[in-house]
Design an enzyme around this catalytic site. Sequence first.
Site, PDB file in Angstrom:
ATOM      1  N   CYS A   1       0.816  -1.225   0.000  1.00  0.00           N
ATOM      2  CA  CYS A   1       0.000   0.000   0.000  1.00  0.00           C
ATOM      3  C   CYS A   1       0.846   1.270   0.000  1.00  0.00           C
ATOM      4  O   CYS A   1       0.339   2.354  -0.289  1.00  0.00           O
ATOM      5  CB  CYS A   1      -0.914   0.026   1.215  1.00  0.00           C
ATOM      6  SG  CYS A   1      -2.188  -1.224   1.123  1.00  0.00           S
TER       7      CYS A   1
HETATM    8  N1  COA Z   1     -20.625  -9.049   7.263  1.00  0.00           N
HETATM    9  C1  COA Z   1     -21.106  -9.220   8.490  1.00  0.00           C
HETATM   10  N2  COA Z   1     -20.341  -9.465   9.569  1.00  0.00           N
HETATM   11  C2  COA Z   1     -19.025  -9.536   9.393  1.00  0.00           C
HETATM   12  C3  COA Z   1     -18.440  -9.382   8.127  1.00  0.00           C
HETATM   13  C4  COA Z   1     -19.291  -9.127   7.037  1.00  0.00           C
HETATM   14  N3  COA Z   1     -18.820  -8.949   5.803  1.00  0.00           N
HETATM   15  N4  COA Z   1     -17.109  -9.496   8.240  1.00  0.00           N
HETATM   16  C5  COA Z   1     -16.849  -9.733   9.533  1.00  0.00           C
HETATM   17  N5  COA Z   1     -18.000  -9.779  10.232  1.00  0.00           N
HETATM   18  C6  COA Z   1     -18.150 -10.032  11.672  1.00  0.00           C
HETATM   19  C7  COA Z   1     -16.939 -10.731  12.230  1.00  0.00           C
HETATM   20  O1  COA Z   1     -17.019 -12.105  12.026  1.00  0.00           O
HETATM   21  C8  COA Z   1     -17.015 -10.332  13.677  1.00  0.00           C
HETATM   22  O2  COA Z   1     -17.949 -11.154  14.317  1.00  0.00           O
HETATM   23  P1  COA Z   1     -17.696 -11.655  15.833  1.00  0.00           P
HETATM   24  O3  COA Z   1     -17.617 -10.394  16.643  1.00  0.00           O
HETATM   25  O4  COA Z   1     -18.884 -12.501  16.100  1.00  0.00           O
HETATM   26  O5  COA Z   1     -16.384 -12.375  15.781  1.00  0.00           O
HETATM   27  C9  COA Z   1     -17.562  -8.917  13.651  1.00  0.00           C
HETATM   28  O6  COA Z   1     -18.222  -8.795  12.377  1.00  0.00           O
HETATM   29  C10 COA Z   1     -16.457  -7.864  13.750  1.00  0.00           C
HETATM   30  O7  COA Z   1     -15.423  -8.176  12.801  1.00  0.00           O
HETATM   31  P2  COA Z   1     -14.040  -7.465  12.789  1.00  0.00           P
HETATM   32  O8  COA Z   1     -13.174  -8.103  11.760  1.00  0.00           O
HETATM   33  O9  COA Z   1     -13.508  -7.374  14.182  1.00  0.00           O
HETATM   34  O10 COA Z   1     -14.479  -6.011  12.290  1.00  0.00           O
HETATM   35  P3  COA Z   1     -13.705  -4.669  12.332  1.00  0.00           P
HETATM   36  O11 COA Z   1     -14.550  -3.691  13.013  1.00  0.00           O
HETATM   37  O12 COA Z   1     -12.280  -4.825  12.801  1.00  0.00           O
HETATM   38  O13 COA Z   1     -13.648  -4.242  10.793  1.00  0.00           O
HETATM   39  C11 COA Z   1     -12.005  -4.125   9.040  1.00  0.00           C
HETATM   40  C12 COA Z   1     -12.940  -5.006   9.848  1.00  0.00           C
HETATM   41  C13 COA Z   1     -11.195  -4.995   8.100  1.00  0.00           C
HETATM   42  C14 COA Z   1     -12.856  -3.152   8.226  1.00  0.00           C
HETATM   43  C15 COA Z   1     -11.092  -3.319   9.968  1.00  0.00           C
HETATM   44  O14 COA Z   1     -10.477  -4.157  10.886  1.00  0.00           O
HETATM   45  C16 COA Z   1     -10.007  -2.561   9.241  1.00  0.00           C
HETATM   46  O15 COA Z   1     -10.266  -1.735   8.380  1.00  0.00           O
HETATM   47  N6  COA Z   1      -8.743  -2.797   9.634  1.00  0.00           N
HETATM   48  C17 COA Z   1      -7.585  -2.133   9.031  1.00  0.00           C
HETATM   49  C18 COA Z   1      -7.471  -2.626   7.665  1.00  0.00           C
HETATM   50  C19 COA Z   1      -6.314  -2.059   6.937  1.00  0.00           C
HETATM   51  O16 COA Z   1      -5.971  -0.908   7.009  1.00  0.00           O
HETATM   52  N7  COA Z   1      -5.717  -2.899   6.169  1.00  0.00           N
HETATM   53  C20 COA Z   1      -4.716  -2.495   5.313  1.00  0.00           C
HETATM   54  C21 COA Z   1      -4.966  -3.237   4.085  1.00  0.00           C
HETATM   55  S1  COA Z   1      -3.854  -2.737   2.915  1.00  0.00           S
END
Ligand code: COA
Length: 372
Positions: free
Chosen positions: A156
């Site tokens: 990235c």
């Molecule tokens: N639809 C519904 N529920 C979902 C889901 C979806 N598509 N994806 C995950 N969930 C659920 C999970 O299973 C989890 O359930 P649980 O609490 O029962 O375990 C819950 O939603 C929360 O998931 P989580 O992964 O903890 O969500 P989050 O708030 O951390 O958001 C991201 C996920 C990826 C958006 C976030 O972590 C993020 O943006 N992180 C940084 C990413 C980044 O900068 N990456 C760089 C890439 S280059």
Amino acid sequence: MYQPAITGHGVFTPTQSITNDELVVAFNAYADLWNAEHAEAIAAGEVEAKPQSSSDFIFNASGIEQRYVLDKAGVLDPTRMFPALPARDDEQPSYMAEMAVDACGKALKMAGIDAGEIDLVICAASNHERAYPAIAIEIQQLLGCAGFGFDMNVACSSATFGIQAAADMVRAGSVRRALVVCPEICSGHLEWRDRDCHFIFGDVCTAVVLERSEDAKGARFDVISTRCATQFSNNIRNNNGFLRRTHDQMDDRREMQFMQNGRKVFKEVLPMVSTHIAEHMDDAGWAAGDLKRLWLHQANKTMNDFIGKKVLGRVPEEGEQPNILQDYANTSSAGSIIAFSKHSDDLTPGDKGVICSFGAGYSVGSVLIERA
Ligand code: COA
């Protein structure tokens, strides 16, 4: 030593887009098919049923509303779940080079220069379509640029690391004019069958022209200072590589696509980035109050809100820290440059801003620029 400046920029946006609702319908249909196929194993407790995705979750967790892709039909086909990009023969331009030619053309036009005046092409992206010859050299040839080209990969952060490399060469005089181009086909390495990440990425290509400030034909942004940092982490990882065959791993394996521990990334990258920008500005003698604009990597709205607040010491005002992720999703290295390209024309001479990208590696790159 010469003063490097950004004198042109351009964005190639694919014609096809996928809304969260469309994506979720396809994912849920795929999950239903998978669950039906594995009904016995699920009933026996041997495997877990695939849960459904949700548009509300996607928007609330990320701020993303839609993404652009090169091929929508393949991604939304529940029996396929990845783009269909037919293989091209060696005489045809590669997909990445084709996107690059469009974005570079826009950037060159803005700078008012001919491709033949460019003597460096850096193709900076999180994946390259083939091992060699370098995509940058193909772009150089397709555009008719002089000099040389090479590929870079810092995931990235590729754009800002590429800008630092080009700006340093312009500064030193080893090149006179450079293109830093970021063709990102994220749809190719995203695991569309995993609800935790299927909504994250989109496709795009950005390009910037860097040249000597004194050569600029129109408005420009002087590159005042650049800074890059890396720190190894497995929390964003893709194991696909050229040794795959030697590992006997040619089957459809999850770890050959994008994998991340999103929560950890969130927690660990935020302080790294906020500190990085603050220290870089401090060393350049810039105070938070001097900043007119922050063009951040576009992964997550909450993440950007946090960084903006940390850097400015207050909640950013409307337009101070523009997001484009609602329309483009995460486009890896291209995100901060799309934000810059779409939200920088209104700045006036003396206005200062920071382009900052961050992500896998971990990596973070910041570019301090001033409108001249
Ligand atoms: N639809 C519904 N529920 C979902 C889901 C979806 N598509 N994806 C995950 N969930 C659920 C999970 O299973 C989890 O359930 P649980 O609490 O029962 O375990 C819950 O939603 C929360 O998931 P989580 O992964 O903890 O969500 P989050 O708030 O951390 O958001 C991201 C996920 C990826 C958006 C976030 O972590 C993020 O943006 N992180 C940084 C990413 C980044 O900068 N990456 C760089 C890439 S280059």
